[in-house]
Design an enzyme around this catalytic site. Structure first.
Site, mmCIF file in Angstrom:
data_model
loop_
_atom_site.group_PDB
_atom_site.id
_atom_site.type_symbol
_atom_site.label_atom_id
_atom_site.label_comp_id
_atom_site.label_asym_id
_atom_site.label_seq_id
_atom_site.Cartn_x
_atom_site.Cartn_y
_atom_site.Cartn_z
ATOM 1 N N SER A 271 -48.968 45.381 -32.488
ATOM 2 C CA SER A 271 -48.250 44.105 -32.588
ATOM 3 C C SER A 271 -46.751 44.307 -32.437
ATOM 4 O O SER A 271 -46.021 43.382 -32.065
ATOM 5 C CB SER A 271 -48.568 43.412 -33.913
ATOM 6 O OG SER A 271 -48.183 44.213 -35.017
ATOM 7 N N VAL B 186 -46.336 48.303 -40.746
ATOM 8 C CA VAL B 186 -46.096 46.873 -40.963
ATOM 9 C C VAL B 186 -47.380 46.059 -40.954
ATOM 10 O O VAL B 186 -47.703 45.382 -41.911
ATOM 11 C CB VAL B 186 -45.106 46.326 -39.914
ATOM 12 C CG1 VAL B 186 -44.946 44.815 -40.062
ATOM 13 C CG2 VAL B 186 -43.758 47.016 -40.070
ATOM 14 N N GLU C 223 -41.449 41.313 -34.646
ATOM 15 C CA GLU C 223 -41.688 42.229 -35.753
ATOM 16 C C GLU C 223 -40.747 43.419 -35.713
ATOM 17 O O GLU C 223 -40.271 43.897 -36.734
ATOM 18 C CB GLU C 223 -43.144 42.685 -35.664
ATOM 19 C CG GLU C 223 -43.542 43.878 -36.481
ATOM 20 C CD GLU C 223 -44.976 44.270 -36.178
ATOM 21 O OE1 GLU C 223 -45.256 45.470 -36.223
ATOM 22 O OE2 GLU C 223 -45.794 43.379 -35.894
ATOM 23 N N PRO D 152 -38.490 51.001 -45.068
ATOM 24 C CA PRO D 152 -37.358 51.607 -45.780
ATOM 25 C C PRO D 152 -36.058 51.456 -44.990
ATOM 26 O O PRO D 152 -36.065 51.461 -43.764
ATOM 27 C CB PRO D 152 -37.749 53.089 -45.869
ATOM 28 C CG PRO D 152 -39.213 53.116 -45.680
ATOM 29 C CD PRO D 152 -39.528 51.981 -44.764
ATOM 30 N N GLY E 42 -50.514 47.399 -39.680
ATOM 31 C CA GLY E 42 -51.622 48.255 -39.269
ATOM 32 C C GLY E 42 -51.418 48.656 -37.819
ATOM 33 O O GLY E 42 -50.607 48.073 -37.100
ATOM 34 N N HIS F 273 -43.635 52.461 -37.199
ATOM 35 C CA HIS F 273 -43.319 51.070 -37.535
ATOM 36 C C HIS F 273 -44.520 50.162 -37.305
ATOM 37 O O HIS F 273 -44.784 49.248 -38.082
ATOM 38 C CB HIS F 273 -42.121 50.586 -36.717
ATOM 39 C CG HIS F 273 -40.799 50.939 -37.321
ATOM 40 N ND1 HIS F 273 -39.950 50.008 -37.869
ATOM 41 C CD2 HIS F 273 -40.193 52.136 -37.477
ATOM 42 C CE1 HIS F 273 -38.875 50.607 -38.344
ATOM 43 N NE2 HIS F 273 -38.991 51.902 -38.104
#
Length: 203
Positions: A79, A73, A90, A166, A75, A69
């Site tokens: 984060s 999202v 995020e 996804p 890179g 994940h």
């Protein structure tokens, strides 16, 4: 044997995923990036991940899924580890599929172990610790061991609005398109989806 092949395929996919996304935003990555400031980094992280895996069967798949994940999202910049007090993180994906806490706790335990070494304290990015923890999660689950290139920078932004991953409504064409955009094949998609699915259910 099938489980080992599955883990090997997942490891290969996550390794390929990390390379193109980091190449443009980072300095040249190299395995010995911390050799002069934290020479025991890999053994420290692996020891911490081993403890987490011993405590929970969800630790390994949850950590791999967390790394996916993070890379997919913004890179591979860790984060995904940032916490927004207002709840716009995020990692809180739009479709409500939450990442398992075992992944976060595994990475935080590894970071704490690294920072407890006086030579390493505040010298290693969380992004690199997450990359190592994902590799060690695969290895400690019976998968392959592979070299991790280091030198990633930590991200400073975590926005739920940036999450496009996804979910259950995607058909095969949409899934193939998403993973192809990350430089991954359908085989990579199947390996990662199957391995990371273990983190969504109780084992």
């Amino acid at each position: 044997m099938r489980r080992l092949q599955f883990l090997a395929a997942a490891a290969a996919a996550i390794f390929l995923l990390a390379l193109p996304l980091m190449a443009t935003a980072q300095p040249k990555l190299r395995p010995d990036y911390y050799a002069g400031v934290c020479p025991n980094l890999e053994s420290i992280v692996r020891g911490a991940v081993r403890q987490s895996v011993a405590l929970s069967p969800l630790a390994a798949p949850a950590t791999l899924r967390l790394f996916f994940h993070d890379c997919a999202v913004r890179g591979c910049d860790a984060s995904v580890m940032l916490i927004d007090p207002a709840g716009g993180d995020e990692w809180r994906s739009p479709d409500g599929v939450m990442l398992k806490p075992e992944g976060f706790s595994t990475v935080m335990s590894a970071k704490a172990a690294v920072d407890s070494d006086p030579q390493c304290r505040n010298m290693v990015s969380c992004a690199d610790i997450l990359a190592l923890a994902a590799r060690d999660s695969v290895f400690l689950s019976g998968g392959p061991d592979y070299e991790v290139e280091l030198g990633r920078f930590d991200g400073r932004v975590s926005s739920g609005g940036s999450v496009v991953v996804p979910h259950g409504t995607f058909d095969l064409d949409q899934l193939n398109a998403f993973f192809s955009g990350l430089g991954l094949s359908q085989t990579d998609m199947i390996a990662l989806s199957g391995t990371c699915q273990r983190a969504r259910v109780h084992i």
